[in-house]
Design an enzyme around this catalytic site. Structure first.
Site, PDB file in Angstrom:
ATOM      1  N   SER A 188      -0.509   5.430  37.310  1.00  0.00           N
ATOM      2  CA  SER A 188      -1.448   5.148  36.232  1.00  0.00           C
ATOM      3  C   SER A 188      -0.893   4.088  35.287  1.00  0.00           C
ATOM      4  O   SER A 188      -0.641   2.960  35.685  1.00  0.00           O
ATOM      5  CB  SER A 188      -1.787   6.455  35.499  1.00  0.00           C
ATOM      6  N   ASP A 239      -4.509   2.311  37.789  1.00  0.00           N
ATOM      7  CA  ASP A 239      -5.363   2.845  38.856  1.00  0.00           C
ATOM      8  C   ASP A 239      -6.840   2.849  38.502  1.00  0.00           C
ATOM      9  O   ASP A 239      -7.653   3.424  39.219  1.00  0.00           O
ATOM     10  CB  ASP A 239      -4.908   4.247  39.273  1.00  0.00           C
ATOM     11  N   ASP A 290      -8.705   4.233  36.078  1.00  0.00           N
ATOM     12  CA  ASP A 290      -9.477   5.389  35.613  1.00  0.00           C
ATOM     13  C   ASP A 290      -9.521   5.490  34.093  1.00  0.00           C
ATOM     14  O   ASP A 290     -10.117   6.431  33.562  1.00  0.00           O
ATOM     15  CB  ASP A 290      -8.964   6.689  36.247  1.00  0.00           C
ATOM     16  N   ASP A 329      -6.345   0.632  33.178  1.00  0.00           N
ATOM     17  CA  ASP A 329      -4.944   0.903  33.481  1.00  0.00           C
ATOM     18  C   ASP A 329      -4.691   0.641  34.969  1.00  0.00           C
ATOM     19  O   ASP A 329      -5.576   0.155  35.683  1.00  0.00           O
ATOM     20  CB  ASP A 329      -4.579   2.336  33.091  1.00  0.00           C
TER      21      ASP A 329
END
Length: 475
Positions: A101, A244, A246, A242
């Site tokens: 993340s 990834d 999400d 960010d």
């Protein structure tokens, strides 16, 4: 093994995770799937990963574990976590995402998904227990990703179709948006969806080196870049996500980031939700109003998801969850401009980006005006990196032990009048300020969240809160 579950998935140092844990934990996940009836032998399991240097190797090890455990790994390549999860939910397949993340590049993680949603805290405990039992199992030679079924294009296309029904056609026509691309797996899809709705897109800051962007505590360097880009290119907003994809990052026409909880709240209003579930770290001004029930939880998507499920059980029809980082979840269907949005009970950055930009365009407002008309308190957040976990535990224990310790520690900021220990330590002071200290669940970091009467005072309180943490005497 020196990895553990945090607020969102398994986390640890990349060098540690690349070894045995990247085989053992996916094998434990398969064990859980088979034991609880979420999968049967020879079922497919989806695997995605972000742009960190360590992610492909960890994904390769995970796929070997899946295959050795009797399931069929499906390589979905580099794609946003919500795209992977949505594809899995629609296909009825379990999935796992290799990503750290927003945390530094020397760390990484794995997020696990059942066919119908994220794993919960009880699932995490079971996976950890099974992994401990399997820790001494023989591990085959691990290697690169080769010769697996690939569904990356199909997963991305399905997610894009979902996002193409959110707004009316040409809803963003005449707008000029920057997309801060850095190293997020969402970068190309964000540009594509904004262009689909008629916006002019300026792509900014693309990097081949992984860049950790924390949408909950945006760095001074990132803010400076956002402001420079906004001025240089005359932008209506800058958006990003960010690592990834999400958690959204949305900056207004001046390059000033809009806090994630406000983005989530604007999304809930855009959808017409009648129940909002959000952690205690979100803006305290988001309260019950106009028939919207607001439920507060601990930090972490598993807690938000549990709260959303409870809201559905109490007969709420439109349930939205969001975190202070802006990641927005939906537990129910919602009518959108061009169709029905199916539930996506995991963090998503695309829906809040479209909801916020679309709301401002429809109202004829700049993003700063859209935010200001909510009348919410001023908030700010930041973190101290490399703040040892042992130090965090010791400090929290001392401050939570008694009111005298807490009052002495917070004396420069004000006198504590209300204390909430649902997650960390959230304190309301006699001068109306709020300060919240919370150890990160994902990394050796201490987070500080504050609220105050105006922007200048909020920055002052945040700086003081961080200084108190930095200089804390634990002797």
């Amino acid at each position: 093994m020196s990895v553990k579950f945090g607020t969102s998935g398994l986390r640890g140092l990349s060098v540690d995770l690349q070894g045995r844990p990247s085989y053992v934990y996916p094998a434990a996940f398969v064990n859980l799937l088979l034991r609880n009836g979420h999968a049967k032998s020879a079922d497919r399991v989806l695997v995605g990963y972000d742009f960190r240097d360590s992610s492909p190797a960890i994904a390769a090890n995970a796929m070997i574990a899946l295959r050795q455990s009797g399931l069929v790994p499906v390589d979905c390549g580099h794609l946003p976590t919500p795209a992977l999860a949505y594809y899995g939910f629609q296909a009825g397949l379990a999935s796992l995402m290799v990503t750290g993340s927003h945390i530094p590049a020397d760390r990484n993680g794995i997020k696990f998904y059942l066919p119908d949603g994220e794993i919960g805290k009880s699932d995490e405990r079971q996976i950890a227990e099974i992994a401990a039992e399997l820790n001494d199992m023989p591990v085959p030679a691990l290697g690169e990703i080769t010769s697996y079924e690939n569904r990356a294009g199909e997963a991305v296309a399905l997610f894009m179709e979902r996002n193409k029904i959110v707004l009316p056609e040409s809803a963003l026509s005449g707008k000029r948006f920057g997309v801060y691309q850095h190293s997020t797996v969402a970068r190309d899809m964000l540009s594509e969806i904004l262009r689909y709705y008629g916006a002019e897109v300026v792509e900014l800051g693309r990097s081949s080196v992984f860049t950790p962007v924390d949408t909950e505590a945006v760095s001074a360097e990132t803010i400076a870049a956002l402001r420079e880009w906004s001025y240089q290119f005359g932008l209506d907003a800058v958006v990003s996500a960010d690592g990834d994809g999400d958690r959204p990052l949305i900056a207004d026409e001046t390059g000033s980031p809009i806090s994630g909880d406000i983005c989530g709240y604007l999304t809930a209003l855009f959808l017409g939700a009648d129940a909002i579930v959000t952690p205690i770290t979100s803006n305290s001004g988001i309260k019950t109003a106009g028939g919207v029930e607001v439920v507060r939880t601990k930090v972490g998507s598993p807690f938000v998801i549990a709260g959303m499920q409870e809201a559905l059980a109490s007969h709420r029809q439109g349930v939205v969850g969001f975190e202070a980082n802006g990641g927005t979840l939906t537990a129910s269907e919602f009518r959108a401009a061009k169709g029905t949005l199916r539930p996506l009970p995991t963090r998503d950055s695309f829906l809040p980006v479209l909801a916020v930009l679309g709301s401002a365009a429809a109202a004829g407002l700049k993003l700063s005006g859209l935010k200001d008309r909510l009348g919410l308190p001023f908030t700010a957040a930041d973190r101290l990196e490399k703040f040892a976990t042992e130090r965090s535990v010791s400090l929290m224990a001392r401050l939570q032990a008694n009111r005298e310790n807490l009052s002495e520690f917070l004396h420069p900021l004000g006198l504590p009048i209300e204390v909430d220990m649902l997650d960390g330590l959230r304190v309301t002071l006699d001068n109306g300020r709020t300060v919240h200290f919370r150890p990160s669940g994902n990394a050796p970091e201490m987070r500080c969240y504050v609220e105050a009467a105006n922007a200048a005072e909020t920055r002052e309180v945040l700086e003081m809160g961080l200084r108190l943490l930095r200089e804390a005497d634990l002797a």
